[in-house]
Design a protein around this motif. Structure first.
Motif, PDB file in Angstrom:
ATOM      1  N   UNK A 169       0.553  -1.139   0.073  1.00 39.61           N
ATOM      2  CA  UNK A 169       0.178  -0.274  -0.162  1.00 39.61           C
ATOM      3  C   UNK A 169       0.945   1.395   0.128  1.00 39.61           C
ATOM      4  N   UNK A 170       0.760   1.983  -0.788  1.00 42.02           N
ATOM      5  CA  UNK A 170       1.097   3.467  -0.562  1.00 42.02           C
ATOM      6  C   UNK A 170       1.099   4.398  -0.062  1.00 42.02           C
ATOM      7  N   UNK A 171       1.480   5.487   0.190  1.00 41.98           N
ATOM      8  CA  UNK A 171       1.974   6.048   1.577  1.00 41.98           C
ATOM      9  C   UNK A 171       0.396   7.117   1.756  1.00 41.98           C
ATOM     10  N   UNK A 172      -0.172   7.131  -0.343  1.00 43.47           N
ATOM     11  CA  UNK A 172      -1.343   7.952  -0.602  1.00 43.47           C
ATOM     12  C   UNK A 172      -2.809   7.165   0.084  1.00 43.47           C
ATOM     13  N   UNK A 223       2.690  14.810   1.203  1.00 37.24           N
ATOM     14  CA  UNK A 223       3.796  15.888   0.479  1.00 37.24           C
ATOM     15  C   UNK A 223       4.442  16.495   1.842  1.00 37.24           C
ATOM     16  N   UNK A 224       4.145  16.826   2.846  1.00 37.55           N
ATOM     17  CA  UNK A 224       5.021  16.715   3.914  1.00 37.55           C
ATOM     18  C   UNK A 224       5.716  15.533   5.010  1.00 37.55           C
ATOM     19  N   UNK A 225       5.210  14.147   4.649  1.00 38.24           N
ATOM     20  CA  UNK A 225       5.931  13.011   5.422  1.00 38.24           C
ATOM     21  C   UNK A 225       7.282  13.183   5.727  1.00 38.24           C
ATOM     22  N   UNK A 272      -1.323   5.061  13.529  1.00 35.50           N
ATOM     23  CA  UNK A 272      -1.713   4.801  12.922  1.00 35.50           C
ATOM     24  C   UNK A 272      -0.716   4.393  11.438  1.00 35.50           C
ATOM     25  N   UNK A 273      -0.652   5.937  11.496  1.00 30.07           N
ATOM     26  CA  UNK A 273      -0.198   6.004  10.635  1.00 30.07           C
ATOM     27  C   UNK A 273       1.162   5.487  10.376  1.00 30.07           C
ATOM     28  N   UNK A 274       1.804   6.304  11.255  1.00 28.75           N
ATOM     29  CA  UNK A 274       2.978   6.138  11.104  1.00 28.75           C
ATOM     30  C   UNK A 274       3.846   4.573  11.068  1.00 28.75           C
ATOM     31  N   UNK A 275       2.647   3.687  12.017  1.00 26.69           N
ATOM     32  CA  UNK A 275       3.201   2.038  12.449  1.00 26.69           C
ATOM     33  C   UNK A 275       3.280   1.317  10.583  1.00 26.69           C
TER      34      UNK A 275
END
Length: 85
Positions: free
Chosen positions: A1-4, A37-39, A77-80
């Motif tokens: 799964x991509x970041x978006x 973009x800011x990740x 959740x995103x970070x993990x």
């Protein structure tokens, strides 16, 4: 799964402005794109929570809904998902 996809999944699941039950599925896409973009600047969960907070406060001017405390669970959740695949 991509970041978006990861960010979209978590933001849509949280639906912070309760939009998705009566608006298009892409309602948060501008905010999601900006977060993605800011990740690279988010070098920790805390910094990612700040990024999410700043993006949503800038877009919606609703700081109470997007306080750091409210953004932290989304950031976690995103970070993990990004870092633990």
């Amino acid at each position: 799964m991509n970041h978006y996809q990861i960010v979209k999944e978590e933001i849509d699941a949280r639906d912070p402005k309760q939009f998705l039950h009566h608006t298009p599925e892409d309602e948060y896409d501008p905010e999601i794109k900006r977060i993605v973009e800011l990740l690279p600047t988010a070098t920790s969960i805390d910094k990612l929570a700040v990024v999410i907070n700043e993006v949503f406060v800038n877009m919606f001017s609703a700081e109470e809904v997007f306080s750091i405390n409210n953004c932290y669970p989304i950031a976690l959740k995103i970070w993990n998902k990004i870092n633990n695949g």
